[in-house]
Each structure stands twice: as C-alpha cells, then as structure tokens.
Scaffold this motif. Sequence first.
Motif, PDB file in Angstrom:
ATOM      1  N   ARG A  19     -10.835  -0.402  11.553  1.00 14.98           N
ATOM      2  CA  ARG A  19     -11.803  -1.503  11.482  1.00 14.98           C
ATOM      3  C   ARG A  19     -11.318  -2.648  10.593  1.00 14.98           C
ATOM      4  O   ARG A  19     -11.924  -3.704  10.554  1.00 14.98           O
ATOM      5  CB  ARG A  19     -13.168  -0.981  10.995  1.00 14.98           C
ATOM      6  N   PHE A  20     -10.222  -2.416   9.875  1.00 13.28           N
ATOM      7  CA  PHE A  20      -9.696  -3.504   9.030  1.00 13.28           C
ATOM      8  C   PHE A  20      -8.290  -3.924   9.443  1.00 13.28           C
ATOM      9  O   PHE A  20      -7.577  -4.542   8.664  1.00 13.28           O
ATOM     10  CB  PHE A  20      -9.708  -3.105   7.551  1.00 13.28           C
ATOM     11  N   LEU A  21      -7.901  -3.573  10.671  1.00 12.36           N
ATOM     12  CA  LEU A  21      -6.607  -4.070  11.142  1.00 12.36           C
ATOM     13  C   LEU A  21      -6.690  -5.585  11.320  1.00 12.36           C
ATOM     14  O   LEU A  21      -7.757  -6.088  11.666  1.00 12.36           O
ATOM     15  CB  LEU A  21      -6.248  -3.401  12.482  1.00 12.36           C
ATOM     16  N   PRO A  22      -5.650  -6.373  11.056  1.00 12.04           N
ATOM     17  CA  PRO A  22      -4.306  -5.921  10.739  1.00 12.04           C
ATOM     18  C   PRO A  22      -4.061  -5.627   9.253  1.00 12.04           C
ATOM     19  O   PRO A  22      -2.995  -5.151   8.907  1.00 12.04           O
ATOM     20  CB  PRO A  22      -3.433  -7.091  11.189  1.00 12.04           C
ATOM     21  N   ALA A  23      -5.062  -5.876   8.360  1.00 13.06           N
ATOM     22  CA  ALA A  23      -4.798  -5.683   6.926  1.00 13.06           C
ATOM     23  C   ALA A  23      -4.311  -4.264   6.642  1.00 13.06           C
ATOM     24  O   ALA A  23      -3.451  -4.032   5.784  1.00 13.06           O
ATOM     25  CB  ALA A  23      -6.064  -5.983   6.124  1.00 13.06           C
ATOM     26  N   THR A  24      -4.869  -3.291   7.384  1.00 11.22           N
ATOM     27  CA  THR A  24      -4.570  -1.887   7.091  1.00 11.22           C
ATOM     28  C   THR A  24      -3.337  -1.360   7.827  1.00 11.22           C
ATOM     29  O   THR A  24      -3.109  -0.157   7.874  1.00 11.22           O
ATOM     30  CB  THR A  24      -5.797  -1.034   7.451  1.00 11.22           C
ATOM     31  N   LYS A  25      -2.551  -2.299   8.377  1.00 11.27           N
ATOM     32  CA  LYS A  25      -1.324  -1.874   9.048  1.00 11.27           C
ATOM     33  C   LYS A  25      -0.375  -1.214   8.048  1.00 11.27           C
ATOM     34  O   LYS A  25       0.260  -0.208   8.339  1.00 11.27           O
ATOM     35  CB  LYS A  25      -0.660  -3.121   9.651  1.00 11.27           C
ATOM     36  N   VAL A  26      -0.276  -1.801   6.871  1.00 11.32           N
ATOM     37  CA  VAL A  26       0.641  -1.246   5.865  1.00 11.32           C
ATOM     38  C   VAL A  26      -0.070  -0.808   4.582  1.00 11.32           C
ATOM     39  O   VAL A  26       0.526  -0.133   3.748  1.00 11.32           O
ATOM     40  CB  VAL A  26       1.763  -2.246   5.469  1.00 11.32           C
ATOM     41  N   VAL A  27      -1.310  -1.221   4.424  1.00  7.84           N
ATOM     42  CA  VAL A  27      -2.033  -0.895   3.186  1.00  7.84           C
ATOM     43  C   VAL A  27      -3.239  -0.042   3.538  1.00  7.84           C
ATOM     44  O   VAL A  27      -3.983  -0.381   4.458  1.00  7.84           O
ATOM     45  CB  VAL A  27      -2.524  -2.193   2.492  1.00  7.84           C
ATOM     46  N   ALA A  28      -3.430   1.065   2.832  1.00 18.09           N
ATOM     47  CA  ALA A  28      -4.618   1.891   3.071  1.00 18.09           C
ATOM     48  C   ALA A  28      -5.862   1.056   2.815  1.00 18.09           C
ATOM     49  O   ALA A  28      -5.872   0.201   1.923  1.00 18.09           O
ATOM     50  CB  ALA A  28      -4.598   3.095   2.133  1.00 18.09           C
ATOM     51  N   LYS A  29      -6.943   1.314   3.577  1.00 21.03           N
ATOM     52  CA  LYS A  29      -8.136   0.485   3.377  1.00 21.03           C
ATOM     53  C   LYS A  29      -8.692   0.677   1.968  1.00 21.03           C
ATOM     54  O   LYS A  29      -9.369  -0.183   1.432  1.00 21.03           O
ATOM     55  CB  LYS A  29      -9.183   0.744   4.453  1.00 21.03           C
ATOM     56  N   GLU A  30      -8.382   1.815   1.356  1.00 24.82           N
ATOM     57  CA  GLU A  30      -8.849   2.083  -0.013  1.00 24.82           C
ATOM     58  C   GLU A  30      -8.193   1.161  -1.038  1.00 24.82           C
ATOM     59  O   GLU A  30      -8.594   1.122  -2.191  1.00 24.82           O
ATOM     60  CB  GLU A  30      -8.591   3.546  -0.384  1.00 24.82           C
ATOM     61  N   MET A  31      -7.163   0.402  -0.620  1.00 28.71           N
ATOM     62  CA  MET A  31      -6.561  -0.589  -1.526  1.00 28.71           C
ATOM     63  C   MET A  31      -7.190  -1.977  -1.352  1.00 28.71           C
ATOM     64  O   MET A  31      -6.837  -2.913  -2.066  1.00 28.71           O
ATOM     65  CB  MET A  31      -5.045  -0.691  -1.288  1.00 28.71           C
ATOM     66  N   LEU A  32      -8.118  -2.122  -0.427  1.00 31.64           N
ATOM     67  CA  LEU A  32      -8.786  -3.430  -0.278  1.00 31.64           C
ATOM     68  C   LEU A  32      -9.609  -3.705  -1.531  1.00 31.64           C
ATOM     69  O   LEU A  32     -10.264  -2.810  -2.057  1.00 31.64           O
ATOM     70  CB  LEU A  32      -9.694  -3.430   0.956  1.00 31.64           C
TER      71      LEU A  32
END
Length: 298
Positions: A19-32
């Motif tokens: 649900r947070f792609l593309p941000a979560t392509k390389v970073v776990a969503k828990e790092m948002l």
Amino acid sequence: MSNARLRKVVFPVAGLGTRFLPATKVVAKEMLPVLDRPLIQYAVDEAVDAGADTLIFVTNRYKHAIADYFDKAYELESKLAKSGKDELLALVQGTLPRNVRCVFVTQPEALGLGHAVLCAKPVVGDEPFGVVLADDLIWNGHSAAGRPGALRQMSEVAFREDAGVVAVEEVPREDTGKYGIVDAESISERAARIRLVVEKPKPEVAPSNLAIVGRYVLPGRIFSLLERTKPGAGGEIQLTDAIEDLLHEKPVLAYRFEGTRFDCGNKLGLVKATLHMALNDAQIASDTRAYLDSMNNS
Ligand code: UTP
C-alpha cells in the motif's frame, strides 16, 4: 506466566508493504516517518516501556535500513561530536537504551504474519513474549506522560492472569473483513476472555465488531501451534489461526488498551498520525493548527 516479566518482543517487519509502493520498494514501511521518527522507533519505545531487553526483528533480505537505523552511525556521530552538536548527537545515539539488544532474523518469503512470528522461535524459546506490529502506532504518551504504553498494560495483565493477551478495538461493522474478530466474554472493564476468533469475516457473519490490532503477548507454546498451522485467509499462515488453537489450551484475553491507535499501514492513517503528533509538538503545533485552519477557510 506469573512471577516473570516480558523480556522479548518480536517485530515482524518483512511484509511487502504494497500500500506504500513505490516508497516501500527498498525501505520497510516501518521506516516511514511520523514527524521526525520512523514508525519502528515508536514501536521500540513501547516495547522498552514494557520492560523488554531483547528486540527481535523479523526482516526480509532486501531491507537493511532497520538494522542500520539501530546500529551505531560512526561517521555521523563523530562529526556531530566534533562540531559540538550535543543535542543532535543524543538524538542519534538515543534510538535504543544501552541495556537493550537487537537480534535480526530473516523471513525467507512473505508467507504471512504467523510465519513471520514463527521465524523468531529460535531466539524466543519457550518464554512469553510480545509481538508489536509497528504499522499500528498506539500512542498513550508512554513514560514521558507517566502513562503506560499498550504493551506494558497488556503484559501486566498477561503475567497477572497467566494468559495470552491480544489488543482489541471496536471497528465499524463494515470493516470486519480487514481484521481478526473475536467473540469474548467480559471479565473486567478492559479485559474479556476470548471464546472464538475468526480471521477477516464478512460483516454478516462476524461474531462481533471487536477487532484484533497489532499487539500480542503470547506464551512460547504458540510456536508449536504455528508449526502445524496451515495457510488460511489469503493463502498466508495466520497468527490468528494459531491463537484459535491456543484457546483450547489456555485463556487468551482480548484487551481494550488505553491509548489511540493509528493504522499507519494505509495512507490516511499515516497522515492522521502525523497530524496528531504535529499538533502535539511544542515547536510546530501552532503553525500546524494555523495551516489547517487556513485550509478550512479556503
Ligand atoms: P500487513 O498485513 O500489513 O501486510 O502485515 P504488508 O505486506 O506489511 O502490507 P500491505 O498490505 O502489502 O500494504 C502486517 C504486519 O506483518 C508483517 C508486516 O511487516 C506488518 O508489520 N508481515 C506480514 C511480515 O513480517 N511477514 C509477512 O509475511 C506478512
């Protein structure tokens, strides 16, 4: 579980975060980030508030940012130290108290939350442990406000009652299909003994609108149950299914925690959490309020 305390907490952070792609392509969503801290920092603070000294992160092989985040940042720290930026240095060094250690375990494939928790078995062993889903940010002000975080509230109940404890919250009927839903008999103001748990039921067949959210205190026995849990809803190995099996062996309580939950696994929840923290931040609260007012008036 009596006469003991919660020492180990598992953070499953190996989900795909679609649900947070593309941000979560390389970073776990828990790092948002929510303001200036990643979601995982809020989750770790809550575990430390509950007394944990061993944090187990179940990650996947693509995402190293969480390990790096809790590791020492030599170059940055020495630069900040040399330039006398002590406050910033304290922030960078303060992600984890000194007595707390981190263990990283890989989940080879995203086979579901239950499977992710099972990956932590070699580190947890046979003792009761916590599970925190960092994308459910539960805010109670914690130690800073003199109020216990949700996990501390739950672990106190778990050890006192010698029971498993899952956090629950009432959700709108139409949303039952997004959660594990419990049927439970009230035993105190905040706790109820679970009779039945159903993963993602349609509203018309849901036994209640009391939904399991991202905090659990479970006995080590859950691992043996997870080992024989077959893929359930969505083809994933569901933690809820193993909890259903656990019900036949020991009490599991549904606990209505004190605090506010933000579902940061979706965009609106992350925005709400960010606004909440901004409106409570000494530096930017009034500017944030003024900005929101100006939007209302435009
Ligand atoms: P979600 O159901 O939110 O799935 O997982 P997700 O993959 O993270 O996100 P979306 O739905 O694709 O956007 C709930 C929690 O379980 C972890 C996730 O990291 C999250 O904390 N999880 C889920 C795992 O660690 N492994 C899995 O196989 C599945």
